[in-house]
Scaffold this motif. Structure first.
Motif, PDB file in Angstrom:
ATOM      1  N   SER A   1      14.254  40.367  19.090  1.00  0.00           N
ATOM      2  CA  SER A   1      13.199  39.662  18.342  1.00  0.00           C
ATOM      3  C   SER A   1      11.916  39.637  19.166  1.00  0.00           C
ATOM      4  CB  SER A   1      13.657  38.232  18.040  1.00  0.00           C
ATOM      5  OG  SER A   1      12.640  37.507  17.401  1.00  0.00           O
ATOM      6  N   GLY A   2      10.788  39.680  18.491  1.00  0.00           N
ATOM      7  CA  GLY A   2       9.496  39.564  19.165  1.00  0.00           C
ATOM      8  C   GLY A   2       8.964  40.864  19.722  1.00  0.00           C
ATOM      9  N   ARG A   3       9.271  42.000  19.085  1.00  0.00           N
ATOM     10  CA  ARG A   3       8.773  43.292  19.559  1.00  0.00           C
ATOM     11  C   ARG A   3       7.292  43.444  19.217  1.00  0.00           C
ATOM     12  NH1 ARG A   3       7.991  47.253  15.998  1.00  0.00           N
ATOM     13  NH2 ARG A   3       8.413  48.950  17.456  1.00  0.00           N
ATOM     14  N   GLN A   4       6.538  44.030  20.137  1.00  0.00           N
ATOM     15  CA  GLN A   4       5.110  44.338  19.928  1.00  0.00           C
ATOM     16  C   GLN A   4       4.307  43.142  19.411  1.00  0.00           C
ATOM     17  OE1 GLN A   4       3.285  47.001  20.709  1.00  0.00           O
ATOM     18  NE2 GLN A   4       5.025  48.042  21.637  1.00  0.00           N
ATOM     19  N   GLY A   5       4.555  41.966  20.012  1.00  0.00           N
ATOM     20  CA  GLY A   5       3.760  40.781  19.659  1.00  0.00           C
ATOM     21  C   GLY A   5       4.147  40.095  18.369  1.00  0.00           C
ATOM     22  N   ASP A   6       5.243  40.566  17.715  1.00  0.00           N
ATOM     23  CA  ASP A   6       5.693  39.925  16.470  1.00  0.00           C
ATOM     24  C   ASP A   6       6.210  38.515  16.759  1.00  0.00           C
ATOM     25  OD1 ASP A   6       5.109  42.152  14.966  1.00  0.00           O
ATOM     26  OD2 ASP A   6       7.124  42.997  15.109  1.00  0.00           O
ATOM     27  N   PRO A   7       6.098  37.607  15.784  1.00  0.00           N
ATOM     28  CA  PRO A   7       6.707  36.279  15.957  1.00  0.00           C
ATOM     29  C   PRO A   7       8.219  36.392  15.879  1.00  0.00           C
ATOM     30  CG  PRO A   7       5.858  36.515  13.730  1.00  0.00           C
ATOM     31  CD  PRO A   7       5.421  37.740  14.470  1.00  0.00           C
ATOM     32  N   GLY A   8       8.916  35.402  16.366  1.00  0.00           N
ATOM     33  CA  GLY A   8      10.374  35.435  16.319  1.00  0.00           C
ATOM     34  C   GLY A   8      10.969  34.180  16.917  1.00  0.00           C
ATOM     35  N   LEU A   9      12.290  34.078  16.828  1.00  0.00           N
ATOM     36  CA  LEU A   9      13.004  32.903  17.299  1.00  0.00           C
ATOM     37  C   LEU A   9      14.353  33.347  17.845  1.00  0.00           C
ATOM     38  CD1 LEU A   9      13.335  29.696  17.271  1.00  0.00           C
ATOM     39  CD2 LEU A   9      14.493  30.043  15.075  1.00  0.00           C
ATOM     40  N   SER A  10      14.819  32.732  18.947  1.00  0.00           N
ATOM     41  CA  SER A  10      16.167  33.017  19.453  1.00  0.00           C
ATOM     42  C   SER A  10      16.830  31.715  19.850  1.00  0.00           C
ATOM     43  CB  SER A  10      16.109  33.976  20.640  1.00  0.00           C
ATOM     44  OG  SER A  10      15.618  33.331  21.796  1.00  0.00           O
ATOM     45  N   LYS A  11      18.145  31.660  19.634  1.00  0.00           N
ATOM     46  CA  LYS A  11      18.891  30.449  19.964  1.00  0.00           C
ATOM     47  C   LYS A  11      20.361  30.800  20.158  1.00  0.00           C
ATOM     48  CE  LYS A  11      19.448  25.663  18.452  1.00  0.00           C
ATOM     49  NZ  LYS A  11      18.975  24.637  17.496  1.00  0.00           N
ATOM     50  N   PHE A  12      21.005  30.136  21.141  1.00  0.00           N
ATOM     51  CA  PHE A  12      22.423  30.363  21.397  1.00  0.00           C
ATOM     52  C   PHE A  12      23.216  29.104  21.074  1.00  0.00           C
ATOM     53  CE2 PHE A  12      20.755  33.923  23.678  1.00  0.00           C
ATOM     54  CZ  PHE A  12      21.764  34.859  23.678  1.00  0.00           C
TER      55      PHE A  12
END
Length: 912
Positions: A568-579
């Motif tokens: 997630s978040g490639r080339q400045g894209d928005p994104g979210l990560s959670k474990f």
């Protein structure tokens, strides 16, 4: 504190190093206006110009700026893509033999073209190593367009190529291939009998894609080429009978590791029974001559005591079939290695199948360290930087992203049990799905993927489940995991090497949706429509928050977690990560059920309730570091043992190479004969002893058997002042005259070929036996630790002695064959064909295949096996009545889809 202050002012060492490379990037950018003005022909003419500069004495570093600028301009014309400045920095790092750590989506495949092109200009060959054959084919086809535009040749090495195709691929300027194929080709080459049969060129430069996967994850398991060995059924049966006479007090067991060791009384008891059976050399079980017997005894002990029928295996149709300890399923076709399966067969009284013997093996560490220059690229390498430097002497350089990372990494959530955790994950996925935000869920196993799938079905969420089996199919699905409302569950390795682009990947959509539409206005209009749809969908996905990545538990390596997060978040894209974690996760069980942490969670958390804390996340990271350190020690131990064999392997392979390249080997043969004479005389006539104490009859008998001469040694001894040196000199002259007379009646050219063939044959034969002895020695040498000795030092010492003994045996064997045998040349003389080898990537600790399914062949074979008799299997397009499976991507060594039980190449594949 001082270090932190210096870092805040001057930046880290990595940041300073990257900044120093910006000067070179400025030089590269300075060539851009000039090259933009060049025609395509003028741009392609840069390649011969660079080669002329190199021939005139320029170095690769001298031409680097202009060469990199040339690749950038060619990329703009071929792909419509211009390398970013950070990609140029990555290319410089690769050229310098370092590891470029670049986040997912930063275009590592394109980065590699710069260093690849520059180093290929020397004409010595560049290898690009990938994790599976789909990526090798894809990258060779895609990046090959750029290299072909600039006048370079590109080859690809994948399974099932013939020798000619492999030789052509290796002769190309740039060769793409998988790590397994490169390694197996090296081993096979060093079993050939003519230089012309070999496919590889001398090593020059390699770039390893997903370098952490290949040089870290797969580095514990050596590559092994094996073949059937002699029938040892009687030995297995005899040792099995002896083991069954031992009592429980004769051995000690470790149920956890399934290890078993004899007590002192047990050793004495076993020695007596082995001696009575005629299986023991001397009276000491642990003499080096009895290494093989000890190995078989240990395996028989494991089979009889530790492996239980109907638990570890079943007997079906008079065959021993392994039961998977995790799933309880039968594993048809799988066999334990190192003679364990044969020992179980002897225990059960069923037919003992031949054991496969190691003919050649090498670890990835020692294979890749043969390259004069080695570099790599991945999204996650920093956590293993110490290992990369210790083993490969490669520095890890973290390359900044082209655009700032906009992904939000939320704190971990902890639950009491798996069901609570998965219920929470399913709830979050449904919430994200309702607003159209794409979700990628990473799991650690197929079973966990299926469990989560059940939860999502109950929530009514449509989703795809992937598990890293079919690389090409999965690449297409993973590429579309960023589409609006998409939910994708994937094991950690699934789809690696494929970017997830928000709104979907229009190139993959064109391949999937327009494959039947020919070139023309209709196809162009459809392509324009797809591009517009992808662009509109990307805007909707960004508005929904970008790609949401969910980890269902922490992996034992932080690097794998970072791989998932980096989706997630490639080339400045928005994104979210959670474990999401729970007490039943494998990693959390390292803490144990009685720890304060576990008690606190069990007593303070209600069912379904979660807790989140930086302290807990830090504790998990500490546990991961401990596991990483343990895994590193395991890999390091594999290297230490293989280093011993590697030194010997180099000697043998160099000697084989010298023999193949030599016009004549008569000097080698003469030296071997003289050394053999020296050894025979030294054994029979010890220095400092009197002639009357010499073993004259034994020497005469060995001179006849090995040298083919009747030596009048009795007459020599009757002379006054006779010395062993004189006996040696006369015996050598006699043996030399015998060989001269023998060779005089035949064509010298024929004798030269015969000598080379016998030399290579005897070296291969005894090297194979030596490897089997070393394998057996390694299995038992750890027992020396009970005597306060270091196993690796004991292994080194005994392996050296065994190697010296092997060289003596080779010299004697070659001398005997040439001196005693009659020369008969078949018409026409043919080179010996290599046998039907088995190739494997075997874990030395478990004996199980651990290839990471590099080419997917095992899983594909399972799929096609399940299709046997189905319309898909019987009516394959392009198939024939003789072979309906002709167009299916079946590995030659996989089971035939018809269900015969034979390998494909021995069944329907033989008709191809």
């Amino acid at each position: 504190m001082l270090g932190a202050l210096v870092k805040s002012i001057f930046g880290s060492s990595n940041e300073r190093y990257v900044k120093s490379l910006e000067k070179i990037v400025q030089q590269i950018n300075g060539f851009e206006p000039t090259l933009e003005a060049c025609s395509d022909e003028e741009l392609a003419a840069q390649t011969p110009k660079f080669r002329e500069m190199l021939a005139a004495g320029a170095t690769l570093d001298d031409i680097l700026p202009e060469a990199f600028a040339t690749v950038r301009e060619a990329s703009k014309r071929v792909f419509g893509m211009r390398h970013f400045d950070v990609q140029m920095i990555g290319g410089i790092v690769l050229h310098r033999g370092e590891i470029a750590e670049m986040r997912t989506g930063e275009g590592k495949t394109l980065v590699a073209t710069t260093a690849t092109y520059l180093n290929a200009l020397e004409g010595k060959g560049v290898h690009i190593v990938t994790v599976n054959d789909y990526l090798a084919r894809r990258d060779a086809e895609m990046m090959g367009q750029l290299h072909n535009f600039l006048g370079l040749t590109v080859g690809v090495i994948v399974p099932n190529l013939n020798e000619f195709e492999r030789r052509e691929a290796y002769a190309a300027d740039i060769t793409y291939g998988t790590n397994n194929e490169f390694g197996f080709d090296y081993l096979r080459d060093n079993m050939k009998h003519e230089r012309s049969q070999m496919v590889q060129r001398p090593f020059n430069f390699a770039i390893v894609d997903e370098v952490d996967s290949i040089l870290i994850d797969e580095a514990r398991t050596p590559l092994i080429i094996s073949g059937p060995t002699d029938d040892k059924s009687e030995l297995y049966i005899s040792v099995d009978a002896i083991v069954k006479q031992l009592d429980a007090e004769d051995y000690e067991t470790d149920e956890k590791t399934k290890n078993i060791t004899l007590t002192e009384d047990g050793v004495e008891k076993a020695e007596r029974m082995l001696e009575d059976a005629g299986l023991l050399v001397g009276s000491n079980l642990y003499d080096v001559e009895n290494t093989q017997v000890v190995h078989h005894l240990d395996q028989a002990l494991k089979a009889v005591v530790m492996f239980k029928r109907d638990t570890d295996y079943i007997v079906k149709d008079n065959k021993v079939v392994i039961i998977d300890e995790f799933t309880g399923r039968m594993m048809d076709g799988r066999r334990w290695s190192n003679g364990l399966h044969q020992a179980v067969e002897a225990k059960e009284g069923v037919k003992i199948e031949p054991e496969n013997q190691t003919l050649a093996s090498i670890t990835f560490q020692n294979y890749f360290r043969m390259y004069p220059k080695l570099s790599g690229m991945t999204g996650t390498a920093a956590t293993e930087a110490a290992e990369f430097y210790d083993i490969y002497k490669m520095n890890v350089v973290t390359i900044p992203t082209n655009l700032p990372v906009a992904r939000v990494d939320e704190e971990d959530e902890f639950y009491k049990n798996t069901l609570d955790k998965f219920a929470a994950i399913a709830k979050l996925i449904r919430e994200k799905n309702e607003k159209g935000q794409p979700v990628l869920v990473g799991t650690v196993s197929i079973e966990k993927s299926e469990l989560l799938s059940d939860f999502l079905n109950k929530e009514g969420v449509k989703h795809s489940v992937l598990n890293a089996r079919f690389h090409e199919m999965e690449a297409h699905i993973v590429a579309q995991a960023g589409r609006y409302g998409a939910v994708t569950i994937a094991t950690n390795m699934a789809g690696r090497g494929t970017d997830i682009q928000l709104g979907g990947n229009y190139e993959f959509r064109i391949d999937d949706e327009l494959s039947e539409i020919p070139e023309g206005p209709e196809r162009e209009a459809a392509i324009a429509r797809i591009k517009m749809e992808v662009s509109d969908e990307k805007d909707r996905v960004i508005a929904a928050g970008g790609l949401c990545v969910i980890g269902t538990e922490r992996h034992e390596s932080r690097r794998i977690d970072n791989q998932l997060r980096g989706r997630s978040g490639r080339q400045g894209d928005p994104g979210l990560s959670k474990f999401y974690l729970c007490l039943e996760d494998d990693l959390l069980r390292i803490f144990g059920p009685d720890t304060l942490f576990a008690k606190m969670m069990n007593s303070n958390l209600a069912d379904g309730e979660a807790i989140g804390s930086k302290w807990l996340s830090k504790a998990i990271e500490t546990a991961q570091k401990k596991v990483e350190a343990r895994n590193y020690e395991v890999r390091k131990q594999v290297v230490e043992y293989d280093d011993v064999m590697n030194d010997q392997r180099k000697v043998i392979y160099e000697q084989r190479s010298d023999i193949m390249d030599a016009e004549t080997v008569d000097d080698v043969v003469v030296d071997m004969r003289n050394d053999t004479v020296n050894s025979l005389v030294a054994d029979a006539c010890p220095q400092g002893s009197y002639p009357e104490h010499w073993d004259v009859e034994g020497l005469k008998e060995k001179a006849k058997d090995i040298l083919g001469v009747d030596a009048p040694i009795d007459a020599w001894i009757d002379e006054d002042g006779i010395e062993p040196e004189i006996v040696e000199e006369r015996l050598a002259e006699l043996a030399g005259a015998h060989m001269s007379a023998k060779m005089a009646s035949d064509d010298p050219a024929i004798w030269r070929q015969v000598e080379k063939s016998i030399l290579l044959d005897r070296i291969d034969h005894h090297w194979k036996d030596h490897l089997a002895t070393l394998d057996a020695l390694r299995q038992v040498v750890f027992l020396r630790a009970y005597a306060q000795k270091t196993p690796i030092n004991e292994y080194k010492q005994e392996a050296f002695g065994l190697f010296e003994h092997m060289l003596d045996t080779i010299r004697e064997d070659v001398t005997r064959i040439l001196s005693v045998s009659e020369l008969r040349i078949p018409e026409p003389a043919q080179l010996p064909e290599l046998p039907d080898f088995l190739t494997g990537h075997i874990d030395p600790l478990t004996g199980l295949e651990n290839s990471n399914d590099g080419d997917g062949s095992a899983e594909r074979a399972a799929l096609f096996g399940s299709l046997a008799g189905s319309p898909q299997a019987t009516a394959s397009p392009g198939g024939t009545a003789e072979n309906p499976y002709a167009d299916l991507p079946i590995s030659r060594n996989a089971p035939c889809p018809c269900g015969s039980g034979s390998k494909y190449k021995h069944c329907h594949g033989a008709l191809v």
